[in-house]
Design a protein around this motif. Structure first.
Motif, PDB file in Angstrom:
ATOM      1  N   VAL A 176      -3.154 -63.487  -4.238  1.00  0.00           N
ATOM      2  CA  VAL A 176      -4.523 -63.962  -4.485  1.00  0.00           C
ATOM      3  C   VAL A 176      -5.516 -62.850  -4.208  1.00  0.00           C
ATOM      4  O   VAL A 176      -6.424 -62.582  -5.009  1.00  0.00           O
ATOM      5  CB  VAL A 176      -4.834 -65.210  -3.610  1.00  0.00           C
ATOM      6  N   LEU A 177      -5.343 -62.179  -3.086  1.00  0.00           N
ATOM      7  CA  LEU A 177      -6.240 -61.087  -2.717  1.00  0.00           C
ATOM      8  C   LEU A 177      -6.177 -59.944  -3.729  1.00  0.00           C
ATOM      9  O   LEU A 177      -7.206 -59.440  -4.179  1.00  0.00           O
ATOM     10  CB  LEU A 177      -5.894 -60.591  -1.313  1.00  0.00           C
ATOM     11  N   GLU A 178      -4.976 -59.559  -4.109  1.00  0.00           N
ATOM     12  CA  GLU A 178      -4.814 -58.465  -5.070  1.00  0.00           C
ATOM     13  C   GLU A 178      -5.420 -58.820  -6.425  1.00  0.00           C
ATOM     14  O   GLU A 178      -6.007 -57.960  -7.091  1.00  0.00           O
ATOM     15  CB  GLU A 178      -3.337 -58.107  -5.209  1.00  0.00           C
ATOM     16  N   LYS A 179      -5.315 -60.074  -6.822  1.00  0.00           N
ATOM     17  CA  LYS A 179      -5.900 -60.501  -8.093  1.00  0.00           C
ATOM     18  C   LYS A 179      -7.427 -60.404  -8.048  1.00  0.00           C
ATOM     19  O   LYS A 179      -8.054 -59.918  -8.995  1.00  0.00           O
ATOM     20  CB  LYS A 179      -5.466 -61.931  -8.416  1.00  0.00           C
ATOM     21  N   LEU A 180      -8.025 -60.850  -6.961  1.00  0.00           N
ATOM     22  CA  LEU A 180      -9.480 -60.750  -6.812  1.00  0.00           C
ATOM     23  C   LEU A 180      -9.932 -59.292  -6.903  1.00  0.00           C
ATOM     24  O   LEU A 180     -10.907 -58.984  -7.591  1.00  0.00           O
ATOM     25  CB  LEU A 180      -9.933 -61.356  -5.476  1.00  0.00           C
ATOM     26  N   ILE A 181      -9.218 -58.428  -6.234  1.00  0.00           N
ATOM     27  CA  ILE A 181      -9.574 -57.006  -6.253  1.00  0.00           C
ATOM     28  C   ILE A 181      -9.391 -56.422  -7.652  1.00  0.00           C
ATOM     29  O   ILE A 181     -10.248 -55.689  -8.144  1.00  0.00           O
ATOM     30  CB  ILE A 181      -8.754 -56.226  -5.194  1.00  0.00           C
ATOM     31  N   ALA A 182      -8.295 -56.761  -8.303  1.00  0.00           N
ATOM     32  CA  ALA A 182      -8.028 -56.262  -9.661  1.00  0.00           C
ATOM     33  C   ALA A 182      -9.113 -56.721 -10.644  1.00  0.00           C
ATOM     34  O   ALA A 182      -9.433 -56.002 -11.596  1.00  0.00           O
ATOM     35  CB  ALA A 182      -6.658 -56.725 -10.137  1.00  0.00           C
ATOM     36  N   GLN A 183      -9.684 -57.892 -10.383  1.00  0.00           N
ATOM     37  CA  GLN A 183     -10.745 -58.428 -11.242  1.00  0.00           C
ATOM     38  C   GLN A 183     -12.119 -57.878 -10.870  1.00  0.00           C
ATOM     39  O   GLN A 183     -13.121 -58.253 -11.473  1.00  0.00           O
ATOM     40  CB  GLN A 183     -10.774 -59.961 -11.163  1.00  0.00           C
ATOM     41  N   GLY A 184     -12.153 -56.991  -9.879  1.00  0.00           N
ATOM     42  CA  GLY A 184     -13.418 -56.409  -9.453  1.00  0.00           C
ATOM     43  C   GLY A 184     -14.261 -57.346  -8.598  1.00  0.00           C
ATOM     44  O   GLY A 184     -15.447 -57.107  -8.393  1.00  0.00           O
ATOM     45  N   LYS A 185     -13.652 -58.391  -8.077  1.00  0.00           N
ATOM     46  CA  LYS A 185     -14.373 -59.384  -7.274  1.00  0.00           C
ATOM     47  C   LYS A 185     -14.231 -59.032  -5.787  1.00  0.00           C
ATOM     48  O   LYS A 185     -13.660 -59.784  -4.999  1.00  0.00           O
ATOM     49  CB  LYS A 185     -13.839 -60.784  -7.556  1.00  0.00           C
ATOM     50  N   LYS A 200     -16.494 -58.876  -3.438  1.00  0.00           N
ATOM     51  CA  LYS A 200     -17.229 -59.770  -2.535  1.00  0.00           C
ATOM     52  C   LYS A 200     -16.382 -61.010  -2.223  1.00  0.00           C
ATOM     53  O   LYS A 200     -16.276 -61.421  -1.064  1.00  0.00           O
ATOM     54  CB  LYS A 200     -18.561 -60.175  -3.156  1.00  0.00           C
ATOM     55  N   GLU A 201     -15.768 -61.585  -3.243  1.00  0.00           N
ATOM     56  CA  GLU A 201     -14.905 -62.742  -3.038  1.00  0.00           C
ATOM     57  C   GLU A 201     -13.662 -62.367  -2.229  1.00  0.00           C
ATOM     58  O   GLU A 201     -13.210 -63.133  -1.380  1.00  0.00           O
ATOM     59  CB  GLU A 201     -14.488 -63.362  -4.374  1.00  0.00           C
ATOM     60  N   ALA A 202     -13.136 -61.178  -2.502  1.00  0.00           N
ATOM     61  CA  ALA A 202     -11.969 -60.698  -1.751  1.00  0.00           C
ATOM     62  C   ALA A 202     -12.324 -60.534  -0.273  1.00  0.00           C
ATOM     63  O   ALA A 202     -11.551 -60.924   0.608  1.00  0.00           O
ATOM     64  CB  ALA A 202     -11.469 -59.376  -2.335  1.00  0.00           C
ATOM     65  N   ALA A 203     -13.497 -59.983   0.000  1.00  0.00           N
ATOM     66  CA  ALA A 203     -13.945 -59.809   1.385  1.00  0.00           C
ATOM     67  C   ALA A 203     -14.109 -61.160   2.071  1.00  0.00           C
ATOM     68  O   ALA A 203     -13.740 -61.326   3.237  1.00  0.00           O
ATOM     69  CB  ALA A 203     -15.251 -59.025   1.427  1.00  0.00           C
ATOM     70  N   SER A 204     -14.621 -62.143   1.359  1.00  0.00           N
ATOM     71  CA  SER A 204     -14.782 -63.487   1.927  1.00  0.00           C
ATOM     72  C   SER A 204     -13.426 -64.127   2.211  1.00  0.00           C
ATOM     73  O   SER A 204     -13.252 -64.815   3.219  1.00  0.00           O
ATOM     74  CB  SER A 204     -15.581 -64.381   0.977  1.00  0.00           C
ATOM     75  N   TYR A 205     -12.472 -63.894   1.327  1.00  0.00           N
ATOM     76  CA  TYR A 205     -11.113 -64.412   1.497  1.00  0.00           C
ATOM     77  C   TYR A 205     -10.493 -63.824   2.773  1.00  0.00           C
ATOM     78  O   TYR A 205      -9.910 -64.546   3.585  1.00  0.00           O
ATOM     79  CB  TYR A 205     -10.295 -64.058   0.258  1.00  0.00           C
ATOM     80  N   VAL A 206     -10.637 -62.526   2.947  1.00  0.00           N
ATOM     81  CA  VAL A 206     -10.134 -61.849   4.142  1.00  0.00           C
ATOM     82  C   VAL A 206     -10.876 -62.363   5.384  1.00  0.00           C
ATOM     83  O   VAL A 206     -10.278 -62.619   6.422  1.00  0.00           O
ATOM     84  CB  VAL A 206     -10.280 -60.316   4.003  1.00  0.00           C
ATOM     85  N   HIS A 207     -12.186 -62.514   5.249  1.00  0.00           N
ATOM     86  CA  HIS A 207     -13.026 -62.940   6.369  1.00  0.00           C
ATOM     87  C   HIS A 207     -12.578 -64.294   6.927  1.00  0.00           C
ATOM     88  O   HIS A 207     -12.555 -64.494   8.152  1.00  0.00           O
ATOM     89  CB  HIS A 207     -14.492 -63.014   5.927  1.00  0.00           C
ATOM     90  N   ALA A 208     -12.220 -65.220   6.048  1.00  0.00           N
ATOM     91  CA  ALA A 208     -11.797 -66.550   6.497  1.00  0.00           C
ATOM     92  C   ALA A 208     -10.544 -66.466   7.372  1.00  0.00           C
ATOM     93  O   ALA A 208     -10.467 -67.107   8.433  1.00  0.00           O
ATOM     94  CB  ALA A 208     -11.545 -67.452   5.295  1.00  0.00           C
ATOM     95  N   THR A 209      -9.582 -65.676   6.950  1.00  0.00           N
ATOM     96  CA  THR A 209      -8.350 -65.525   7.731  1.00  0.00           C
ATOM     97  C   THR A 209      -8.627 -64.778   9.026  1.00  0.00           C
ATOM     98  O   THR A 209      -8.131 -65.143  10.092  1.00  0.00           O
ATOM     99  CB  THR A 209      -7.265 -64.804   6.905  1.00  0.00           C
ATOM    100  N   LYS A 210      -9.456 -63.744   8.931  1.00  0.00           N
ATOM    101  CA  LYS A 210      -9.810 -62.968  10.113  1.00  0.00           C
ATOM    102  C   LYS A 210     -10.525 -63.846  11.136  1.00  0.00           C
ATOM    103  O   LYS A 210     -10.267 -63.764  12.335  1.00  0.00           O
ATOM    104  CB  LYS A 210     -10.700 -61.791   9.728  1.00  0.00           C
ATOM    105  N   GLY A 211     -11.405 -64.715  10.676  1.00  0.00           N
ATOM    106  CA  GLY A 211     -12.131 -65.610  11.569  1.00  0.00           C
ATOM    107  C   GLY A 211     -11.204 -66.580  12.287  1.00  0.00           C
ATOM    108  O   GLY A 211     -11.350 -66.823  13.486  1.00  0.00           O
ATOM    109  N   ALA A 212     -10.252 -67.124  11.551  1.00  0.00           N
ATOM    110  CA  ALA A 212      -9.269 -68.027  12.165  1.00  0.00           C
ATOM    111  C   ALA A 212      -8.449 -67.269  13.206  1.00  0.00           C
ATOM    112  O   ALA A 212      -8.163 -67.791  14.293  1.00  0.00           O
ATOM    113  CB  ALA A 212      -8.366 -68.627  11.093  1.00  0.00           C
ATOM    114  N   ALA A 213      -8.091 -66.031  12.889  1.00  0.00           N
ATOM    115  CA  ALA A 213      -7.328 -65.209  13.822  1.00  0.00           C
ATOM    116  C   ALA A 213      -8.133 -64.934  15.091  1.00  0.00           C
ATOM    117  O   ALA A 213      -7.595 -64.956  16.200  1.00  0.00           O
ATOM    118  CB  ALA A 213      -6.929 -63.892  13.155  1.00  0.00           C
TER     119      ALA A 213
END
Length: 109
Positions: free
Chosen positions: A37-46, A48-61
């Motif tokens: 999912v993360l790689e697809k967001l990055i490949a699509q040039g998204k 900001k969305e990729a950073a938010s995706y990472v942020h959610a997991t990082k926050g839970a951690a």
């Protein structure tokens, strides 16, 4: 740096075992970090969305005192947000590895 520091997590939660169990359950069942999912967001040039995706997991951690996952997530998020430089593919690998390690560790808790 610890994969999961149960005592520190309990300390943050005022020693509330029940709340910790709820957060662990949530992490195991609702926090899904999928590399594809993360790689697809990055490949699509998204980025900001990729950073938010990472942020959610990082926050839970962070809530669960998973230092390694929080740290690798922060490093990746910083690169995705343009705050620092770094090799995105290797940062993704590191975060995903830390995520898998955290899952194994927290299942023992």
């Amino acid at each position: 740096m610890k994969t999961f520091d149960k005592e520190a997590a309990l300390e943050l939660l005022d020693k509330d075992d029940e709340l910790l169990s709820i957060l662990i359950d949530s992490f195991l069942n609702e926090t899904k970090f999928e590399k594809a999912v993360l790689e697809k967001l990055i490949a699509q040039g998204k980025t900001k969305e990729a950073a938010s995706y990472v942020h959610a997991t990082k926050g839970a951690a962070r809530q669960l005192c998973m230092e390694k996952l929080q740290s690798s997530g922060q490093a990746l998020e910083d690169v995705l947000r343009g705050k620092s430089g770094g090799d995105i593919p290797s940062l993704i690998e590191k975060m995903f590895s830390d995520y898998e390690e955290a899952l194994l560790e927290i299942q023992k808790a």
